[in-house]
Design a protein around this motif. Structure first.
Motif, mmCIF file in Angstrom:
data_model
loop_
_atom_site.group_PDB
_atom_site.id
_atom_site.type_symbol
_atom_site.label_atom_id
_atom_site.label_comp_id
_atom_site.label_asym_id
_atom_site.label_seq_id
_atom_site.Cartn_x
_atom_site.Cartn_y
_atom_site.Cartn_z
ATOM 1 N N UNK A 261 0.843 -1.193 0.000
ATOM 2 C CA UNK A 261 0.000 0.000 0.000
ATOM 3 C C UNK A 261 0.877 1.242 0.000
ATOM 4 N N UNK A 262 0.328 2.403 -0.409
ATOM 5 C CA UNK A 262 1.152 3.607 -0.559
ATOM 6 C C UNK A 262 1.780 4.078 0.749
ATOM 7 N N UNK A 263 2.964 4.642 0.615
ATOM 8 C CA UNK A 263 3.679 5.319 1.687
ATOM 9 C C UNK A 263 3.819 6.772 1.263
ATOM 10 N N UNK A 264 3.360 7.706 2.062
ATOM 11 C CA UNK A 264 3.421 9.117 1.640
ATOM 12 C C UNK A 264 4.830 9.543 1.241
ATOM 13 N N UNK A 265 4.881 10.277 0.130
ATOM 14 C CA UNK A 265 6.143 10.853 -0.298
ATOM 15 C C UNK A 265 7.052 9.952 -1.098
ATOM 16 N N UNK A 266 6.593 8.776 -1.479
ATOM 17 C CA UNK A 266 7.428 7.877 -2.279
ATOM 18 C C UNK A 266 6.534 7.017 -3.161
ATOM 19 N N UNK A 267 7.159 6.366 -4.129
ATOM 20 C CA UNK A 267 6.373 5.505 -4.996
ATOM 21 C C UNK A 267 5.999 4.218 -4.274
ATOM 22 N N UNK A 268 4.959 3.564 -4.789
ATOM 23 C CA UNK A 268 4.545 2.269 -4.272
ATOM 24 C C UNK A 268 5.080 1.198 -5.213
ATOM 25 N N UNK A 269 5.849 0.262 -4.674
ATOM 26 C CA UNK A 269 6.420 -0.807 -5.491
ATOM 27 C C UNK A 269 5.609 -2.085 -5.335
ATOM 28 N N UNK A 270 5.350 -2.715 -6.453
ATOM 29 C CA UNK A 270 4.709 -4.022 -6.484
ATOM 30 C C UNK A 270 5.210 -4.760 -7.720
ATOM 31 N N UNK A 271 4.874 -6.036 -7.788
ATOM 32 C CA UNK A 271 5.136 -6.821 -8.992
ATOM 33 C C UNK A 271 3.809 -7.085 -9.690
ATOM 34 N N UNK A 272 3.812 -6.992 -11.013
ATOM 35 C CA UNK A 272 2.642 -7.366 -11.793
ATOM 36 C C UNK A 272 3.052 -8.473 -12.755
ATOM 37 N N UNK A 273 2.080 -9.252 -13.158
ATOM 38 C CA UNK A 273 2.341 -10.363 -14.071
ATOM 39 C C UNK A 273 2.187 -9.888 -15.509
#
Length: 554
Positions: free
Chosen positions: A280-292
């Motif tokens: 989930x998002x963290x203020x002030x930075x990008x949100x990293x995840x993996x997508x297929x």
């Protein structure tokens, strides 16, 4: 079974882990200064009976540091408890190697209701004198040097960690009872040291300060202290009290993993492991995840609400990764996506390298994120990605922004593409790291970088600060097998011809000292209607230029 990679948000920090298998949870915790990658062979063995979760412990791999200054092993154990709670795991067994073994045992001590058992592979046991020496001599600072000499130091520092114990006592009395690591293994270790940076000492030092065997009387769940011949902690087996559960494991790592699995099966945790949530998002930075994308995991960075307005999709320079664009994402102030093309950064490898494959991945990322149309930005070789993407899906590419694109005439493409990238596959002596370093450094001094005559000297500030070079080398070194093919594909691709034929509106960006600013004249001549937005090299200046370019072509 397929191993998958995931991010987890814990308050204001990000935790990275891998997952494979089904059944009750076993948590794998690596030694310092590595990451979960080093435990993958063991993880795959455990996965036949467990959901095997291997964590990048805080400060290593892709996981953020803990907030404590300095953190102790107890803090790492509490961090593991917080991660399991966020994952919905009621109870788990823990398995750890060296520093990870200290965390595994401390978790069992501090959270007995959450721990079915702990199993160690080399629990750290030090006398007070040895611990004091390690803290003073073992953890030397990691400081980037202008000539890249620190890369060779890292290479032999990590190698000698497996040749001597401790690595800095290089005498016969301290020779290790094991083979020297192969080049690929050593290369992975160096990359992981570069990931942690000078902060590698933080988690490492916690292990040297830990109480070690003094925790045994406080353990209330089963704990098996395993040790393998050839491991640095094997010689400590005589130090354990008679009541301790001490087990000698086979020397062969896979045979040891099978024996360890049998022990873990004696005390199976209760419950199952729910599906992994998205970070989930963290203020002030990008949100990293993996997508297929096409059956492969691709790392994506997202900032802002992608459905509030068509986002900007950033295709990074390749070879490279989206990690180098994190500061730009933070500065943009608009919805944006950056991704690691397959075979680069932290995305799974693909069989093919080239702009069409990278473009297909770009649209695959958009599909996975529910983005129907987007503005596209490509930096240097990333320009080939977005031009190919815009040409293949003109209905989805709203505009094309090219940041110092590598636009070369046909003659130079034919001459330069075959010779641009040296061989950087891991070499036994670490020399491939110096080839990476000095190729990149010379790119800041000459154009082309290998023709070091005065007439080819760059007339701009050279961008060869050691910290900058280290960040770039860290990212390209993650996939050395993709390095030369990516350079060749990007330089050989007919970007000028494809750019001239694009139906979309185009804008150009460039910092005065960009490594490929010399290519601008050709690119501009192909699209005389396009406006050039110059900027400084910093993320705030670059972000302002991007916003101006988008406003100009809206």
């Amino acid at each position: 079974m397929r191993l998958t990679r995931h991010f987890l948000t814990l308050g204001t920090r990000r935790l990275h882990y891998t997952r494979i298998g089904q059944g009750p949870a076993v948590c794998l915790l690596h030694a310092s200064p590595c990451s979960a990658k080093v435990l993958q062979p063991v993880q795959e063995v455990f996965a036949s009976h467990f959901t095997a979760l291997a964590f990048d412990t805080p400060g290593f791999g892709l996981s953020d540091l803990l907030p404590q200054d300095p953190p102790e092993i107890e803090d790492f154990a509490d961090g593991l408890a917080a991660a399991l709670e966020a994952l919905g795991v009621d109870q788990a067994s823990t398995y750890g190697r060296h520093t990870g073994a200290s965390i595994a045992v401390e978790f069992a001590r501090r959270h007995p209701a959450r721990c079915a058992m702990a199993l160690t592979d080399g629990f750290p046991v030090f006398s007070a004198k040895a611990a004091e020496e390690r803290l003073a001599r073992y953890l030397l600072p990691l400081v980037p040097q202008w000539d890249g000499g620190h890369l060779l130091w890292l290479w032999y520092r990590y190698r000698d960690q497996h040749v001597f114990w401790p690595w800095h006592n290089q005498t016969l009395a301290f020779r290790a009872d094991t083979d020297a690591p192969e080049a690929a293994f050593n290369h992975r270790g160096v990359v992981e040291l570069l990931e942690a940076g000078d902060g590698y000492r933080i988690g490492y030092a916690a292990a040297f300060r830990h109480r070690g065997l003094a925790v045994l009387p406080e353990l209330t769940v089963p704990v098996c202290f395993g040790n393998r011949p050839g491991d640095s902690q094997h010689r400590t087996m005589a130090a354990y009290p008679p009541e301790a559960w001490v087990q000698e494991m086979p020397r062969d790592p896979l045979a040891a993993a099978a024996a360890e699995r049998a022990i873990l099966l004696r005390h199976r945790p209760r419950g199952a492991v729910p599906p992994s949530p998205l970070a989930t998002p963290i203020p002030g930075r990008s949100t990293t995840n993996y997508v297929d994308v096409g059956g492969r995991q691709v790392l994506v960075r997202v900032i802002g609400d992608l459905h509030a307005a068509p986002p900007l999709v950033i295709a990074p320079h390749v070879p490279g990764s989206s990690a180098l664009y994190e500061d730009l994402l933070r500065a943009l102030g608009i919805p944006a996506i950056a991704f690691d093309p397959p075979g680069h950064g932290e995305s799974e490898a693909a069989g093919e390298q080239g702009p069409e494959a990278w473009a297909a991945a770009l649209w695959g990322v958009c599909d996975a994120l529910g983005v129907k149309a987007a503005h596209l930005l490509g930096h240097n070789a990333g320009a080939t990605t977005v031009v190919a993407a815009a040409a293949s899906r003109p209905d989805r590419a709203l505009s094309v922004l090219l940041d110092a694109p590598i636009a070369l005439p046909a003659r130079l493409r034919a001459e330069w593409a075959p010779r641009w990238a040296p061989d950087v596959l891991p070499a036994w002596d670490g020399s491939h790291l110096l080839r990476m370093w000095h190729m990149r450094r010379d790119m800041g001094l000459w154009f082309p970088w290998w023709d070091r005559r005065l007439e080819n000297a760059r007339a701009t500030e050279p961008m060869v600060e050691p910290a900058r070079l280290q960040a770039e080398i860290r990212e390209v070194a993650k996939n050395p097998e993709s390095f030369a093919p990516a350079w060749h594909s990007a330089l050989a691709w007919p970007l000028p011809e494809r750019l001239a034929a694009l139906p979309q509106r185009v804008a150009f960006l460039a910092a005065a000292n960009d490594l490929f600013v010399q290519c601008l004249d050709l690119a501009l001549s192909l699209r005389p209607e396009a406006k050039l937005h110059r900027s400084g090299d910093g993320p705030a200046d670059k972000a302002a230029a991007i916003r101006a370019a988008l406003a100009g072509i809206a």
